[in-house]
Design a protein around this motif. Structure first.
Motif, PDB file in Angstrom:
ATOM      1  N   MET A   1       0.844  -1.178   0.000  1.00 18.89           N
ATOM      2  CA  MET A   1       0.000   0.000   0.000  1.00 18.89           C
ATOM      3  C   MET A   1       0.885   1.236   0.000  1.00 18.89           C
ATOM      4  SD  MET A   1      -3.234   0.759   2.358  1.00 18.89           S
ATOM      5  CE  MET A   1      -4.434   1.700   1.486  1.00 18.89           C
ATOM      6  N   ASP A   2       0.476   2.246  -0.736  1.00 19.54           N
ATOM      7  CA  ASP A   2       1.259   3.466  -0.826  1.00 19.54           C
ATOM      8  C   ASP A   2       1.089   4.317   0.418  1.00 19.54           C
ATOM      9  OD1 ASP A   2       2.306   3.085  -3.412  1.00 19.54           O
ATOM     10  OD2 ASP A   2       0.386   3.680  -4.292  1.00 19.54           O
ATOM     11  N   ASN A   3       2.140   5.072   0.740  1.00 22.23           N
ATOM     12  CA  ASN A   3       2.067   6.056   1.806  1.00 22.23           C
ATOM     13  C   ASN A   3       1.803   7.407   1.162  1.00 22.23           C
ATOM     14  OD1 ASN A   3       2.667   4.316   3.956  1.00 22.23           O
ATOM     15  ND2 ASN A   3       4.833   4.407   3.462  1.00 22.23           N
ATOM     16  N   TYR A   4       0.934   8.182   1.764  1.00 22.19           N
ATOM     17  CA  TYR A   4       0.588   9.491   1.248  1.00 22.19           C
ATOM     18  C   TYR A   4       0.966  10.543   2.278  1.00 22.19           C
ATOM     19  CZ  TYR A   4      -2.058   7.065  -2.358  1.00 22.19           C
ATOM     20  OH  TYR A   4      -2.408   6.276  -3.417  1.00 22.19           O
ATOM     21  N   LEU A   5       1.453  11.692   1.792  1.00 19.28           N
ATOM     22  CA  LEU A   5       1.825  12.775   2.698  1.00 19.28           C
ATOM     23  C   LEU A   5       0.596  13.379   3.366  1.00 19.28           C
ATOM     24  CD1 LEU A   5       4.572  14.487   0.550  1.00 19.28           C
ATOM     25  CD2 LEU A   5       4.880  13.287   2.709  1.00 19.28           C
ATOM     26  N   ILE A   6      -0.471  13.477   2.610  1.00 25.11           N
ATOM     27  CA  ILE A   6      -1.751  13.931   3.141  1.00 25.11           C
ATOM     28  C   ILE A   6      -2.643  12.705   3.101  1.00 25.11           C
ATOM     29  CG2 ILE A   6      -3.710  15.465   2.761  1.00 25.11           C
ATOM     30  CD1 ILE A   6      -1.932  17.329   1.315  1.00 25.11           C
ATOM     31  N   ASP A   7      -3.580  12.620   4.035  1.00 26.67           N
ATOM     32  CA  ASP A   7      -4.381  11.403   4.027  1.00 26.67           C
ATOM     33  C   ASP A   7      -5.089  11.234   2.686  1.00 26.67           C
ATOM     34  OD1 ASP A   7      -7.501  11.941   4.440  1.00 26.67           O
ATOM     35  OD2 ASP A   7      -6.405  13.438   5.609  1.00 26.67           O
ATOM     36  N   THR A  10      -8.481  12.918   1.880  1.00 19.92           N
ATOM     37  CA  THR A  10      -8.434  14.342   1.535  1.00 19.92           C
ATOM     38  C   THR A  10      -8.015  14.534   0.086  1.00 19.92           C
ATOM     39  OG1 THR A  10      -7.919  14.936   3.827  1.00 19.92           O
ATOM     40  CG2 THR A  10      -7.386  16.564   2.139  1.00 19.92           C
ATOM     41  N   LEU A  11      -6.995  13.801  -0.328  1.00 24.69           N
ATOM     42  CA  LEU A  11      -6.563  13.875  -1.728  1.00 24.69           C
ATOM     43  C   LEU A  11      -7.695  13.448  -2.656  1.00 24.69           C
ATOM     44  CD1 LEU A  11      -2.981  12.326  -1.462  1.00 24.69           C
ATOM     45  CD2 LEU A  11      -3.557  14.736  -1.731  1.00 24.69           C
ATOM     46  N   GLY A  12      -8.382  12.374  -2.288  1.00 28.37           N
ATOM     47  CA  GLY A  12      -9.480  11.866  -3.100  1.00 28.37           C
ATOM     48  C   GLY A  12     -10.611  12.868  -3.225  1.00 28.37           C
ATOM     49  N   GLN A  13     -10.953  13.537  -2.142  1.00 24.29           N
ATOM     50  CA  GLN A  13     -12.019  14.537  -2.178  1.00 24.29           C
ATOM     51  C   GLN A  13     -11.640  15.694  -3.098  1.00 24.29           C
ATOM     52  OE1 GLN A  13     -12.523  15.482   1.971  1.00 24.29           O
ATOM     53  NE2 GLN A  13     -13.874  13.740   2.338  1.00 24.29           N
ATOM     54  N   PHE A  14     -10.389  16.115  -3.032  1.00 26.51           N
ATOM     55  CA  PHE A  14      -9.924  17.213  -3.882  1.00 26.51           C
ATOM     56  C   PHE A  14     -10.003  16.803  -5.354  1.00 26.51           C
ATOM     57  CE2 PHE A  14      -6.539  19.593  -6.062  1.00 26.51           C
ATOM     58  CZ  PHE A  14      -6.932  20.893  -5.767  1.00 26.51           C
ATOM     59  N   VAL A  15      -9.513  15.621  -5.668  1.00 26.90           N
ATOM     60  CA  VAL A  15      -9.548  15.125  -7.051  1.00 26.90           C
ATOM     61  C   VAL A  15     -10.992  14.945  -7.519  1.00 26.90           C
ATOM     62  CG1 VAL A  15      -9.017  13.115  -8.504  1.00 26.90           C
ATOM     63  CG2 VAL A  15      -7.246  14.098  -7.028  1.00 26.90           C
ATOM     64  N   ASP A  16     -11.860  14.445  -6.650  1.00 26.24           N
ATOM     65  CA  ASP A  16     -13.265  14.274  -7.014  1.00 26.24           C
ATOM     66  C   ASP A  16     -13.895  15.603  -7.413  1.00 26.24           C
ATOM     67  OD1 ASP A  16     -13.104  11.548  -6.512  1.00 26.24           O
ATOM     68  OD2 ASP A  16     -14.066  11.677  -4.534  1.00 26.24           O
ATOM     69  N   GLU A  17     -13.591  16.656  -6.675  1.00 26.61           N
ATOM     70  CA  GLU A  17     -14.131  17.974  -7.001  1.00 26.61           C
ATOM     71  C   GLU A  17     -13.624  18.453  -8.360  1.00 26.61           C
ATOM     72  OE1 GLU A  17     -16.574  19.780  -5.524  1.00 26.61           O
ATOM     73  OE2 GLU A  17     -16.777  17.945  -4.348  1.00 26.61           O
ATOM     74  N   LEU A  18     -12.361  18.202  -8.634  1.00 18.23           N
ATOM     75  CA  LEU A  18     -11.810  18.583  -9.935  1.00 18.23           C
ATOM     76  C   LEU A  18     -12.485  17.797 -11.057  1.00 18.23           C
ATOM     77  CD1 LEU A  18      -7.979  18.758  -9.167  1.00 18.23           C
ATOM     78  CD2 LEU A  18      -9.558  20.684  -9.467  1.00 18.23           C
ATOM     79  N   GLU A  31     -12.381   2.908 -16.113  1.00 16.14           N
ATOM     80  CA  GLU A  31     -11.483   3.961 -16.611  1.00 16.14           C
ATOM     81  C   GLU A  31     -11.539   5.189 -15.704  1.00 16.14           C
ATOM     82  OE1 GLU A  31     -12.790   4.655 -20.614  1.00 16.14           O
ATOM     83  OE2 GLU A  31     -11.605   3.000 -21.429  1.00 16.14           O
ATOM     84  N   LEU A  32     -12.729   5.539 -15.247  1.00 17.89           N
ATOM     85  CA  LEU A  32     -12.898   6.675 -14.351  1.00 17.89           C
ATOM     86  C   LEU A  32     -12.164   6.432 -13.033  1.00 17.89           C
ATOM     87  CD1 LEU A  32     -14.279   9.433 -14.123  1.00 17.89           C
ATOM     88  CD2 LEU A  32     -16.253   8.260 -13.156  1.00 17.89           C
ATOM     89  N   SER A  33     -12.293   5.233 -12.499  1.00 21.13           N
ATOM     90  CA  SER A  33     -11.607   4.876 -11.259  1.00 21.13           C
ATOM     91  C   SER A  33     -10.092   4.916 -11.439  1.00 21.13           C
ATOM     92  CB  SER A  33     -12.053   3.484 -10.805  1.00 21.13           C
ATOM     93  OG  SER A  33     -11.387   3.120  -9.623  1.00 21.13           O
ATOM     94  N   ALA A  34      -9.620   4.401 -12.566  1.00 15.85           N
ATOM     95  CA  ALA A  34      -8.180   4.414 -12.830  1.00 15.85           C
ATOM     96  C   ALA A  34      -7.671   5.845 -12.966  1.00 15.85           C
ATOM     97  CB  ALA A  34      -7.869   3.614 -14.093  1.00 15.85           C
ATOM     98  N   GLU A  37      -7.490   7.326  -9.451  1.00 15.07           N
ATOM     99  CA  GLU A  37      -6.333   6.823  -8.708  1.00 15.07           C
ATOM    100  C   GLU A  37      -5.032   7.437  -9.228  1.00 15.07           C
ATOM    101  OE1 GLU A  37      -6.440   5.034  -5.887  1.00 15.07           O
ATOM    102  OE2 GLU A  37      -8.597   5.322  -6.110  1.00 15.07           O
ATOM    103  N   GLN A  38      -4.908   7.540 -10.521  1.00 17.92           N
ATOM    104  CA  GLN A  38      -3.718   8.133 -11.132  1.00 17.92           C
ATOM    105  C   GLN A  38      -3.591   9.603 -10.712  1.00 17.92           C
ATOM    106  OE1 GLN A  38      -3.894   8.227 -15.408  1.00 17.92           O
ATOM    107  NE2 GLN A  38      -1.805   8.985 -15.607  1.00 17.92           N
ATOM    108  N   SER A  39      -4.694  10.317 -10.668  1.00 21.04           N
ATOM    109  CA  SER A  39      -4.671  11.729 -10.286  1.00 21.04           C
ATOM    110  C   SER A  39      -4.307  11.907  -8.821  1.00 21.04           C
ATOM    111  CB  SER A  39      -6.032  12.372 -10.577  1.00 21.04           C
ATOM    112  OG  SER A  39      -6.309  12.342 -11.956  1.00 21.04           O
ATOM    113  N   ILE A  40      -4.830  11.042  -7.957  1.00 21.45           N
ATOM    114  CA  ILE A  40      -4.489  11.103  -6.527  1.00 21.45           C
ATOM    115  C   ILE A  40      -2.994  10.866  -6.343  1.00 21.45           C
ATOM    116  CG2 ILE A  40      -4.757   9.904  -4.305  1.00 21.45           C
ATOM    117  CD1 ILE A  40      -7.729   9.447  -5.114  1.00 21.45           C
ATOM    118  N   LYS A  41      -2.469   9.857  -7.001  1.00 16.06           N
ATOM    119  CA  LYS A  41      -1.041   9.543  -6.892  1.00 16.06           C
ATOM    120  C   LYS A  41      -0.193  10.690  -7.432  1.00 16.06           C
ATOM    121  CE  LYS A  41       2.491   6.625  -6.437  1.00 16.06           C
ATOM    122  NZ  LYS A  41       3.476   7.333  -5.656  1.00 16.06           N
TER     123      LYS A  41
END
Length: 109
Positions: A1-7, A10-18, A31-34, A37-41
């Motif tokens: 599992m990847d480690n994230y600097l911000i939880d 939070t990253l997912g919510q920001f990307v979802d809004e975008l 494709e949307l899920s991928a 995930e790519q955007s969060i990373k």
């Protein structure tokens, strides 16, 4: 599992809004899920580069020593970055804003 600097949430919510603001090149849920995930990373990587790219070599060595000693706590990290002269909130906020603008193709985020 990847480690994230911000939880990750939070990253997912920001990307979802975008993603709500821009038509996406995804035609299926997979494709949307991928893309999500790519955007969060990618966002997490950019934040890491902004933070650690601004540290000097001695500061990076000191940070690695903290990790090696297992002194990983929010207080230790906060003190380290404060002593290094890095405003984490500003760096993270600026990086997220720049990422949002790039994601949206130059539109105001």
């Amino acid at each position: 599992m990847d480690n994230y600097l911000i939880d990750r949430e939070t990253l997912g919510q920001f990307v979802d809004e975008l993603m709500k603001q821009k038509p996406l090149p995804a035609s299926t849920a997979e494709e949307l899920s991928a893309l999500r995930e790519q955007s969060i990373k990618s966002l997490d990587d950019k934040i890491g580069m902004a933070i650690f790219g601004s540290l000097t070599t001695p500061q990076l060595e000191e940070f690695n020593q903290i990790l090696d000693r297992g002194e990983e706590s929010p207080e230790v990290f906060q003190n380290f970055f404060q002593n290094a002269g890095l405003d984490l909130q500003k760096t993270i906020g600026d990086t997220m804003t720049a990422f949002g603008k790039q994601f949206l193709g130059g539109q105001n985020a």
